[in-house]
Design a protein around this motif. Structure first.
Motif, mmCIF file in Angstrom:
data_model
loop_
_atom_site.group_PDB
_atom_site.id
_atom_site.type_symbol
_atom_site.label_atom_id
_atom_site.label_comp_id
_atom_site.label_asym_id
_atom_site.label_seq_id
_atom_site.Cartn_x
_atom_site.Cartn_y
_atom_site.Cartn_z
ATOM 1 N N ALA A 196 5.955 -40.081 -29.026
ATOM 2 C CA ALA A 196 4.506 -40.213 -28.692
ATOM 3 C C ALA A 196 3.624 -40.335 -29.951
ATOM 4 N N THR A 197 2.485 -41.255 -29.770
ATOM 5 C CA THR A 197 1.576 -41.187 -30.903
ATOM 6 C C THR A 197 0.315 -40.541 -30.641
ATOM 7 N N PRO A 198 -0.340 -39.761 -31.522
ATOM 8 C CA PRO A 198 -1.564 -39.146 -31.411
ATOM 9 C C PRO A 198 -2.750 -39.982 -31.193
ATOM 10 N N PRO A 199 -3.928 -39.352 -30.644
ATOM 11 C CA PRO A 199 -4.907 -40.284 -30.737
ATOM 12 C C PRO A 199 -5.662 -40.413 -32.142
ATOM 13 N N ASP A 200 -6.576 -41.322 -32.321
ATOM 14 C CA ASP A 200 -7.416 -41.273 -33.533
ATOM 15 C C ASP A 200 -8.367 -40.368 -33.732
ATOM 16 N N ASP A 201 -8.967 -40.240 -34.831
ATOM 17 C CA ASP A 201 -9.971 -38.992 -34.710
ATOM 18 C C ASP A 201 -11.523 -39.694 -34.787
ATOM 19 N N ARG A 202 -11.600 -40.786 -34.134
ATOM 20 C CA ARG A 202 -12.949 -41.381 -34.004
ATOM 21 C C ARG A 202 -13.525 -41.368 -32.702
ATOM 22 N N PRO A 203 -14.531 -40.949 -32.579
ATOM 23 C CA PRO A 203 -15.397 -40.589 -31.189
ATOM 24 C C PRO A 203 -15.472 -42.028 -30.444
ATOM 25 N N ASP A 204 -15.128 -42.002 -29.456
ATOM 26 C CA ASP A 204 -14.984 -43.082 -28.323
ATOM 27 C C ASP A 204 -16.190 -43.295 -27.502
ATOM 28 N N ALA A 205 -16.901 -44.439 -27.598
ATOM 29 C CA ALA A 205 -17.955 -44.746 -26.903
ATOM 30 C C ALA A 205 -17.657 -44.883 -25.338
ATOM 31 N N PRO A 206 -18.664 -44.635 -24.556
ATOM 32 C CA PRO A 206 -18.328 -44.844 -23.027
ATOM 33 C C PRO A 206 -17.817 -46.372 -22.664
ATOM 34 N N VAL A 207 -16.771 -46.460 -21.970
ATOM 35 C CA VAL A 207 -16.421 -47.852 -21.275
ATOM 36 C C VAL A 207 -17.529 -48.559 -20.598
ATOM 37 N N THR A 208 -17.799 -49.788 -20.773
ATOM 38 C CA THR A 208 -18.872 -50.141 -19.951
ATOM 39 C C THR A 208 -18.492 -51.636 -19.485
ATOM 40 N N GLY A 209 -17.229 -51.940 -19.735
ATOM 41 C CA GLY A 209 -16.682 -53.233 -19.139
ATOM 42 C C GLY A 209 -14.968 -53.391 -19.477
ATOM 43 N N TYR A 210 -14.708 -54.634 -19.398
ATOM 44 C CA TYR A 210 -13.188 -55.005 -19.707
ATOM 45 C C TYR A 210 -13.026 -56.307 -20.465
ATOM 46 N N LEU A 211 -12.059 -56.504 -21.247
ATOM 47 C CA LEU A 211 -11.668 -57.952 -21.489
ATOM 48 C C LEU A 211 -10.321 -58.096 -21.056
ATOM 49 N N LEU A 212 -9.885 -59.067 -20.326
ATOM 50 C CA LEU A 212 -8.425 -59.572 -20.306
ATOM 51 C C LEU A 212 -8.260 -60.608 -21.321
ATOM 52 N N ALA A 213 -7.454 -60.305 -22.149
ATOM 53 C CA ALA A 213 -7.072 -61.290 -23.190
ATOM 54 C C ALA A 213 -5.869 -62.157 -22.847
#
Length: 243
Positions: free
Chosen positions: A45-62
């Motif tokens: 498993a990989t740990p999360p980064d240490d940057r605060p995450d902004a609230p999700v407001t939408g998505y992109l399907l790439a």
């Protein structure tokens, strides 16, 4: 071994309603592909980064244009499943949570390895074990509790897309980003050009089509940054050596 993605199989009724996309290699939502037997999940498993995450407001399907990706990777062992054993048109790069404030959330929680069986199921949609693990780690952990839910939602969105015939479009003289957007709108009612991002490389060749989605995963207008190439930008589309 040739299989139909198990995750996508439940979506065949929706996929069957897609308009024909013409001269394409494989479209993952309604065709099987050659799935490698040796797909391996990450070891740890990989740990999360240490940057605060902004609230999700939408998505992109790439959606990545595979012929361009494979253009210089025929001898790359890591890309064999995508570029040698199969010949794809559009594939899914990833489903990305977006935020009104940048940077967008990434690597939000601890990411367990994507099970090998789940990779087998979704390979025809996203034909790379390392890409699947990266998409789950970097993006999926920001809005889903576990990888199966992330890939199931990604597959459902992909199954609803009717890819335009980009091989035919590549033969059009004077093609612009507006022309690519118009081709997508023509095969996908409910979309408009301002909901579609176009990503070109520095040489002006198409790399991705990015679909902007709201929190309910319905089409929305793209931000300026998400929109990518302007409508007037010239576009070339690599056909993978086809005449």
């Amino acid at each position: 071994m040739t299989v139909r993605s198990g995750t996508l199989a439940v979506l065949l009724l929706a996929a069957a309603c897609k308009p024909a996309s013409g001269d394409v290699h494989i479209e993952a939502a309604d065709a099987g592909c050659d799935v490698p037997d040796d797909l391996a999940s990450a070891a740890v498993a990989t740990p999360p980064d240490d940057r605060p995450d902004a609230p999700v407001t939408g998505y992109l399907l790439a959606l990545s244009w595979s012929p361009e990706y494979c253009r210089f990777r025929a001898d790359d062992p890591a890309s064999r499943g995508q570029c040698v054993d199969n010949r794809f048109g559009l594939i899914v790069h990833g489903l990305w949570p977006q935020a009104a404030a940048r940077p967008h959330p990434r690597s939000c929680t601890r990411a367990e390895p994507v099970p090998a069986a789940l990779m087998q199921e979704n390979f025809c949609m996203m034909p790379s074990a390392s890409l699947m693990q990266h998409q789950w780690r970097a993006h999926g952990t920001c809005a889903w509790d576990e990888p199966r839910a992330y890939f199931a939602d990604t597959a459902a969105l992909w199954a609803a897309v009717a890819p335009p015939d980009l091989f035919a479009l590549s033969r059009q003289d004077g093609l612009s980003a507006a022309g690519v957007r118009a081709a997508f709108v023509a095969t996908n009612p409910g979309w408009t050009g301002d909901m579609i991002g176009i990503d070109l490389n520095r040489r002006g060749w198409l790399e991705e089509i990015r679909l902007c989605l709201d929190l309910d995963r319905k089409p929305r207008r793209c931000s300026v940054a998400e929109r990518g190439a302007s409508d007037t930008a010239p576009v070339s589309i690599w056909r993978g050596g086809r005449a």
